[in-house]
Design a protein around this motif. Structure first.
Motif, PDB file in Angstrom:
ATOM      1  N   GLU A 430       0.838  -1.194   0.000  1.00  0.00           N
ATOM      2  CA  GLU A 430       0.000   0.000   0.000  1.00  0.00           C
ATOM      3  C   GLU A 430       0.879   1.252   0.000  1.00  0.00           C
ATOM      4  OE1 GLU A 430      -3.551   0.399   2.814  1.00  0.00           O
ATOM      5  OE2 GLU A 430      -1.973   1.516   3.844  1.00  0.00           O
ATOM      6  N   HIS A 431       0.503   2.232  -0.849  1.00  0.00           N
ATOM      7  CA  HIS A 431       1.155   3.539  -0.880  1.00  0.00           C
ATOM      8  C   HIS A 431       0.100   4.603  -0.598  1.00  0.00           C
ATOM      9  CE1 HIS A 431       4.938   2.016  -2.701  1.00  0.00           C
ATOM     10  NE2 HIS A 431       4.120   1.124  -3.265  1.00  0.00           N
ATOM     11  N   THR A 432       0.438   5.554   0.270  1.00  0.00           N
ATOM     12  CA  THR A 432      -0.512   6.598   0.650  1.00  0.00           C
ATOM     13  C   THR A 432       0.166   7.959   0.620  1.00  0.00           C
ATOM     14  OG1 THR A 432      -1.627   5.045   2.145  1.00  0.00           O
ATOM     15  CG2 THR A 432      -2.125   7.382   2.423  1.00  0.00           C
ATOM     16  N   VAL A 433      -0.519   8.935   0.050  1.00  0.00           N
ATOM     17  CA  VAL A 433      -0.073  10.336   0.094  1.00  0.00           C
ATOM     18  C   VAL A 433      -1.224  11.159   0.670  1.00  0.00           C
ATOM     19  CG1 VAL A 433       1.593  10.179  -1.779  1.00  0.00           C
ATOM     20  CG2 VAL A 433      -0.788  10.649  -2.322  1.00  0.00           C
ATOM     21  N   GLN A 434      -0.860  12.205   1.436  1.00  0.00           N
ATOM     22  CA  GLN A 434      -1.881  12.967   2.127  1.00  0.00           C
ATOM     23  C   GLN A 434      -1.414  14.397   2.371  1.00  0.00           C
ATOM     24  OE1 GLN A 434      -3.635  10.936   5.467  1.00  0.00           O
ATOM     25  NE2 GLN A 434      -4.041  12.842   6.569  1.00  0.00           N
ATOM     26  N   LEU A 435      -2.346  15.355   2.222  1.00  0.00           N
ATOM     27  CA  LEU A 435      -2.107  16.763   2.526  1.00  0.00           C
ATOM     28  C   LEU A 435      -3.179  17.213   3.514  1.00  0.00           C
ATOM     29  CD1 LEU A 435      -1.427  18.221  -1.053  1.00  0.00           C
ATOM     30  CD2 LEU A 435       0.280  17.515   0.644  1.00  0.00           C
ATOM     31  N   ASP A 436      -2.754  17.882   4.610  1.00  0.00           N
ATOM     32  CA  ASP A 436      -3.682  18.378   5.614  1.00  0.00           C
ATOM     33  C   ASP A 436      -3.387  19.845   5.916  1.00  0.00           C
ATOM     34  OD1 ASP A 436      -5.124  15.818   6.775  1.00  0.00           O
ATOM     35  OD2 ASP A 436      -3.010  15.294   6.563  1.00  0.00           O
ATOM     36  N   TYR A 437      -4.451  20.609   6.201  1.00  0.00           N
ATOM     37  CA  TYR A 437      -4.287  22.023   6.524  1.00  0.00           C
ATOM     38  C   TYR A 437      -5.236  22.384   7.655  1.00  0.00           C
ATOM     39  CZ  TYR A 437      -3.948  27.100   5.944  1.00  0.00           C
ATOM     40  OH  TYR A 437      -3.744  28.437   6.155  1.00  0.00           O
ATOM     41  N   VAL A 438      -4.703  23.021   8.694  1.00  0.00           N
ATOM     42  CA  VAL A 438      -5.485  23.477   9.838  1.00  0.00           C
ATOM     43  C   VAL A 438      -5.407  24.995   9.891  1.00  0.00           C
ATOM     44  CG1 VAL A 438      -5.806  23.351  12.337  1.00  0.00           C
ATOM     45  CG2 VAL A 438      -4.937  21.360  11.090  1.00  0.00           C
ATOM     46  N   TYR A 439      -6.587  25.644   9.911  1.00  0.00           N
ATOM     47  CA  TYR A 439      -6.632  27.109   9.900  1.00  0.00           C
ATOM     48  C   TYR A 439      -7.564  27.590  11.007  1.00  0.00           C
ATOM     49  CZ  TYR A 439      -6.962  31.898   8.166  1.00  0.00           C
ATOM     50  OH  TYR A 439      -6.895  33.262   8.051  1.00  0.00           O
ATOM     51  N   PRO A 440      -7.015  28.137  12.112  1.00  0.00           N
ATOM     52  CA  PRO A 440      -7.862  28.635  13.193  1.00  0.00           C
ATOM     53  C   PRO A 440      -8.282  30.086  12.957  1.00  0.00           C
ATOM     54  CG  PRO A 440      -5.567  28.671  13.848  1.00  0.00           C
ATOM     55  CD  PRO A 440      -5.587  28.143  12.439  1.00  0.00           C
ATOM     56  N   VAL A 441      -9.537  30.377  13.286  1.00  0.00           N
ATOM     57  CA  VAL A 441     -10.059  31.744  13.221  1.00  0.00           C
ATOM     58  C   VAL A 441     -10.731  32.026  14.556  1.00  0.00           C
ATOM     59  CG1 VAL A 441     -11.540  33.358  11.997  1.00  0.00           C
ATOM     60  CG2 VAL A 441     -10.448  31.484  10.747  1.00  0.00           C
ATOM     61  N   LYS A 442     -10.009  32.687  15.463  1.00  0.00           N
ATOM     62  CA  LYS A 442     -10.487  32.957  16.812  1.00  0.00           C
ATOM     63  C   LYS A 442     -10.900  31.645  17.484  1.00  0.00           C
ATOM     64  CE  LYS A 442     -11.803  37.748  15.868  1.00  0.00           C
ATOM     65  NZ  LYS A 442     -12.861  38.775  15.887  1.00  0.00           N
ATOM     66  N   LYS A 443     -12.197  31.472  17.780  1.00  0.00           N
ATOM     67  CA  LYS A 443     -12.664  30.280  18.467  1.00  0.00           C
ATOM     68  C   LYS A 443     -13.052  29.161  17.517  1.00  0.00           C
ATOM     69  CE  LYS A 443     -14.360  32.889  22.447  1.00  0.00           C
ATOM     70  NZ  LYS A 443     -15.528  33.203  23.319  1.00  0.00           N
ATOM     71  N   LEU A 444     -12.874  29.386  16.224  1.00  0.00           N
ATOM     72  CA  LEU A 444     -13.228  28.394  15.212  1.00  0.00           C
ATOM     73  C   LEU A 444     -11.965  27.789  14.611  1.00  0.00           C
ATOM     74  CD1 LEU A 444     -15.435  27.057  13.407  1.00  0.00           C
ATOM     75  CD2 LEU A 444     -15.087  28.967  11.821  1.00  0.00           C
ATOM     76  N   SER A 445     -11.922  26.468  14.519  1.00  0.00           N
ATOM     77  CA  SER A 445     -10.803  25.770  13.890  1.00  0.00           C
ATOM     78  C   SER A 445     -11.313  25.032  12.658  1.00  0.00           C
ATOM     79  CB  SER A 445     -10.148  24.785  14.860  1.00  0.00           C
ATOM     80  OG  SER A 445      -9.097  24.086  14.231  1.00  0.00           O
ATOM     81  N   ILE A 446     -10.690  25.272  11.527  1.00  0.00           N
ATOM     82  CA  ILE A 446     -11.100  24.661  10.266  1.00  0.00           C
ATOM     83  C   ILE A 446     -10.004  23.698   9.815  1.00  0.00           C
ATOM     84  CG2 ILE A 446     -11.798  25.085   7.888  1.00  0.00           C
ATOM     85  CD1 ILE A 446     -12.520  27.934   8.754  1.00  0.00           C
ATOM     86  N   GLU A 447     -10.383  22.477   9.469  1.00  0.00           N
ATOM     87  CA  GLU A 447      -9.442  21.485   8.958  1.00  0.00           C
ATOM     88  C   GLU A 447      -9.927  20.985   7.603  1.00  0.00           C
ATOM     89  OE1 GLU A 447      -8.090  18.386  11.566  1.00  0.00           O
ATOM     90  OE2 GLU A 447      -8.878  19.441  13.315  1.00  0.00           O
ATOM     91  N   ALA A 448      -8.974  20.762   6.716  1.00  0.00           N
ATOM     92  CA  ALA A 448      -9.301  20.215   5.398  1.00  0.00           C
ATOM     93  C   ALA A 448      -8.125  19.378   4.921  1.00  0.00           C
ATOM     94  CB  ALA A 448      -9.616  21.326   4.408  1.00  0.00           C
ATOM     95  N   GLY A 449      -8.419  18.434   4.040  1.00  0.00           N
ATOM     96  CA  GLY A 449      -7.340  17.599   3.531  1.00  0.00           C
ATOM     97  C   GLY A 449      -7.786  16.741   2.371  1.00  0.00           C
ATOM     98  N   ILE A 450      -6.798  16.234   1.637  1.00  0.00           N
ATOM     99  CA  ILE A 450      -7.030  15.286   0.553  1.00  0.00           C
ATOM    100  C   ILE A 450      -6.083  14.108   0.737  1.00  0.00           C
ATOM    101  CG2 ILE A 450      -7.873  16.991  -1.095  1.00  0.00           C
ATOM    102  CD1 ILE A 450      -5.090  17.048  -2.335  1.00  0.00           C
ATOM    103  N   LYS A 451      -6.484  12.971   0.164  1.00  0.00           N
ATOM    104  CA  LYS A 451      -5.726  11.754   0.410  1.00  0.00           C
ATOM    105  C   LYS A 451      -5.914  10.767  -0.723  1.00  0.00           C
ATOM    106  CE  LYS A 451      -5.164   8.317   4.116  1.00  0.00           C
ATOM    107  NZ  LYS A 451      -5.628   7.951   5.465  1.00  0.00           N
ATOM    108  N   GLY A 452      -4.862  10.005  -0.993  1.00  0.00           N
ATOM    109  CA  GLY A 452      -4.935   8.937  -1.975  1.00  0.00           C
ATOM    110  C   GLY A 452      -4.292   7.673  -1.438  1.00  0.00           C
ATOM    111  N   ILE A 453      -5.014   6.551  -1.530  1.00  0.00           N
ATOM    112  CA  ILE A 453      -4.497   5.249  -1.099  1.00  0.00           C
ATOM    113  C   ILE A 453      -4.496   4.324  -2.313  1.00  0.00           C
ATOM    114  CG2 ILE A 453      -4.774   3.306   0.472  1.00  0.00           C
ATOM    115  CD1 ILE A 453      -6.429   5.080   2.279  1.00  0.00           C
TER     116      ILE A 453
END
Length: 804
Positions: A430-453
């Protein structure tokens, strides 16, 4: 006279009021807030001790999660306030009560401990359980039983986790879950997790997390959730390690395990590993099957079996701090095992007292396997906010297993199947690649990402028949080469909002899966393509000493190589077992509510309801024409479960503690067998009761009793059993060298597991004898000196999309 009486009454009331006022004012309070002098974060769970000038303790309390504390019901006078914690240097303050009802000490800074505390003994037990919105954590280092137990044994104490009669782990009564090591998937837990966890000393583990409601950032697979085993502690400049040597008799054998960490400047390495030899002395098994067809038949089999296994594992994590904003980390895990077993069976098939078939069978089995995974992670921080992160990750994982079985028949009666050999080799990469991004805005935390397996499963199975000249030749009708590829492309987005003591987290995950399966020998193929939309949401509320949370999420279960593999296991020719390459994923729903109370003790209560359709079940069909029972994985029917978990830990005294962990579920399952509907229902429960007592001169004794009420699936039920364990351990060199001795189930040498299996036209009962009584000891040594903590990536690859 009346005037004198009135004056006397007024004087009495005045004196009474003054006495009441004086009494009300005779109790005072202290409050304040503890702050880490280095990180400026709140100092949680610090022991607050109020002492008299002659150092007699009159009251103790823990600071809250936000660092605040308040001690009530104190008399007037001069006192000493001591702040005690293994993570901070001890701090004392002289205080005087009596002038104000509440003495506000304001913000108090305490400094982290750089050396071991000397001359301070904290006798109050620290909390074993910590609950967050989406997970429950069990602190093994706070449980003295971890010094003499394996990780598998300690799992019986963890909320929502149970261990059945064959040492198989269940999460919320379900076997569809994933096990992580330090927040990442590991090859150590893919092939045979129970063998590794049996040899892994609990003293090398910091805590076990049960991620009950995985957020959308996790892969959608794992119907019950995720078990995360944390091995690495707060690592500092220098080196540290521990090693544990243990021996078990007669069931088991010697094992060696431990961990080691070293950090120098910006570079750090942590490693853990172990090896074990396990012997299983001879035990017996019987199988009785009665058919209910027009011409009934009765099968009886009895057998003796024994086996030996050897297992070894090694895991490493590396970290390099390029600068304050850039971090590189890597992991490498290796594991391997091999075993051998012998099985001697007598089989008798009758119909109306007439012998239809009879033989003796000697089976020899050799099996081996090895696995490895390696990962590289890059993390980028941002100056505007330390919580803003970008992570890029790559991971390779693979394993191969080989199973060789030979069958020799003797004393045949109306049985013509020739001697045969089976060879099954399965390979997964198995090969896996992944990108993740965390962006906080005051009391709000936003996470997003993409992935391939990108995953490949291969199976090469061969069946060799023996001819009259003692030669073995391949039987093409029972031989095949199987190749299965999966491509999974995923994207997720989550949002978490924190407001005062409230926290809400929600998200959605999209997964697109393409499956191509080729049967090379038979020139056939299977192609599947599906899109999964998986939401998740949790809500939590923190109070002063308690918290509540509620969550709902969907999860899917993709079939693994063992479930897809069409290899037919004919080790017992009357019972054939095979996988199913046509299996499709299953989607399940879970609603969970939890309550946690932390005061002198700790109480955690969870209620949950699960419902699943198209569940992957093992379905058994009895063929009266051949008298063979064939078992195959199918997407049939569904299951529902309603129940809960209670985990309670309480210090009866400063030296005596009590712990209870219990699960109760009612399950309903339905499916299809032999073309007819079947169903099953019933209660499933288990409870672990344990207690420990600290004695003078660093001795400790403990005992536990575990009740397992059995299990059920769509076609079978298992019996209940009780196991007991007793331990004694001694710190030879405090916090350095310790010795433990134990005995498990001293009152019974064997245990008999009873499995009732049924179908539309048969009933079957298996009695499996297992070695139960064991005894042994272990020696554990800790060494090293540390200063500054190693940094680790906060994000990484988590492939939890394939069922165990």
């Amino acid at each position: 006279m009346e005037r004198k009486l009135l004056l006397t009454f007024i004087t009495f009331l005045s004196c009474t009021y003054a006495a009441i006022a004086q009494t009300a004012a005779s109790t005072y309070s202290i409050k304040g807030s503890l702050i880490d002098s280095v990180s400026k974060n709140p100092a949680a769970f610090v022991t607050i001790a109020v002492k008299t000038p002659d150092k007699q303790v009159i009251k103790t309390q823990l600071s809250q999660k936000d660092g605040t504390f308040k001690v009530d019901q104190l008399p007037a006078g001069k006192f000493i306030l001591s702040l005690l914690s293994v993570e901070y240097n001890t701090k004392t303050l002289e205080i005087t009560l009596g002038e104000k009802e509440t003495l506000d000490l304001g913000m108090i800074t305490i400094s982290p401990a750089n050396t071991q505390l000397k001359g301070v003994s904290v006798t109050a037990a620290r909390p074993l359980i910590k609950q967050e919105a989406d997970r429950i954590a069990y602190d093994l280092q706070a449980d003295p039983d971890s010094k003499s137990s394996s990780v598998l044994e300690m799992m019986r104490k963890v909320p929502l986790i149970s261990v059945d009669a064959d040492d198989n782990i269940q999460l919320s009564g379900n076997t569809a879950y994933k096990i992580f090591i330090n927040g990442k998937p590991s090859s150590l837990m893919e092939r045979s997790p129970k063998d590794v966890l049996k040899s892994m000393p609990a003293s090398s583990i910091q805590k076990i997390e049960v991620i009950t409601t995985p957020s959308s950032k996790y892969d959608a697979e794992g119907l019950a959730g995720i078990i995360n085993i944390i091995t690495n502690k707060a690592i500092e400049n220098g080196y540290s390690g521990n090693v544990t040597l243990s021996e078990r008799y007669p069931l088991g054998g010697p094992s060696l395990g431990g961990s080691f960490t070293i950090k120098s400047g910006k570079f750090g390495v942590s490693a853990f590993g172990g090896a074990s030899f396990a012997n299983t002395p001879t035990t017996g098994i019987t199988i009785s099957r009665i058919s209910t067809d027009a011409v009934p038949s009765n099968l009886f089999q009895s057998a003796d079996r024994e086996s030996d296994t050897r297992n070894a594992y090694l895991g490493t994590e590396l970290s390099y701090e390029i600068d304050s904003l850039n971090l590189l980390s890597a992991q490498i895990n290796l594991n391997g095992s091999n075993g051998a077993g012998e099985f001697f069976q007598h089989s008798l098939l009758q119909s109306n007292a007439v012998i239809l078939q009879q033989y003796d069978l000697l089976t020899n089995n050799d099996n081996s396997g090895k696995g490895a995974d390696a990962a590289l992670n890059y993390q980028r921080g941002f100056r505007r906010n330390k919580s803003q992160l970008f992570t890029a990750s790559y991971r390779y994982y693979g394993f191969n297993n080989e199973d060789i079985t030979g069958q020799l028949f003797t004393n045949r009666n109306n049985y013509s199947l020739p001697d045969f050999r089976q060879v099954n080799e399965s390979v997964m990469s198995e090969h896996t690649v992944q990108l993740d991004y965390v962006y906080p805005v005051k009391k709000l935390s936003i996470e997003a990402g993409i992935k391939g397996i990108f995953r490949t499963n291969e199976s090469d199975f061969k069946y060799f028949s023996r001819d009259t000249e003692d030669n073995y030749a391949i039987d093409p009708a029972k031989t095949n080469t199987f190749n299965n590829t999966q491509t999974i492309l995923a994207a997720y987005n989550t949002y978490q909002y924190n407001w005062k003591s409230w926290s809400v987290k929600g998200g959605i995950r999209l997964e697109n899966t393409a499956v191509d399966a080729d049967f090379i020998t038979t020139a056939s193929s299977v192609n599947q393509h599906y899109l999964s939309v998986v939401p998740a949401v949790t809500l939590s509320r923190q109070f002063k000493t308690s918290s509540i949370n509620i969550g709902w999420n969907q999860r899917i279960q993709r079939p693994g190589i063992n479930q897809l593999n069409p290899f037919v296991d004919r080790t017992n020719p009357i019972f054939e077992n095979t996988g199913n390459p046509d299996l499709r994923p299953t989607k399940g729903n879970q609603i969970r509510m939890g309550y946690n109370l932390t005061n002198k003790g700790n109480l955690n209560v969870s209620l949950m309801y699960n419902w699943i359709r198209g569940l992957i079940f093992q379905v058994s069909d009895f063929d009266p024409a051949t008298n063979i029972t064939r078992t195959r994985y199918e997407n049939t029917g569904g299951a529902k479960a309603l129940g809960g978990n209670v985990n309670f830990n309480y210090p009866l005294t400063q030296k005596w503690n009590l712990s209870i962990n219990g699960n109760l579920m009612h399950g309903w399952a339905d499916g299809i067998s032999g073309g007819q509907p079947i169903s099953n229902k019933g209660f499933m429960f288990n409870c672990n009761l344990s207690t420990g007592l600290r004695l003078p001169k660093d001795w400790r004794i403990s005992g536990s009793a575990y009740l397992n009420g059995g299990d059920l699936t769509v076609q079978q039920k298992t019996n209940a059993f009780v196991s007991t364990a007793f331990n004694v351990n001694k710190d030879i060199i405090k916090d350095k060298l310790s010795f433990s001795a134990f005995t498990n189930n001293p009152f019974s040498r064997y245990r008999v597991n009873v499995t009732d299996r049924f179908g539309p036209n048969f009933n079957q009962v298996n009695h499996s004898q297992q070695n139960f009584r064991t005894m042994g000891g272990s020696l554990s040594y800790k060494f090293g000196k540390l200063k500054d903590a190693i940094k680790k990536n906060k994000r990484g690859i988590n492939n939890d999309d394939v069922s165990n």
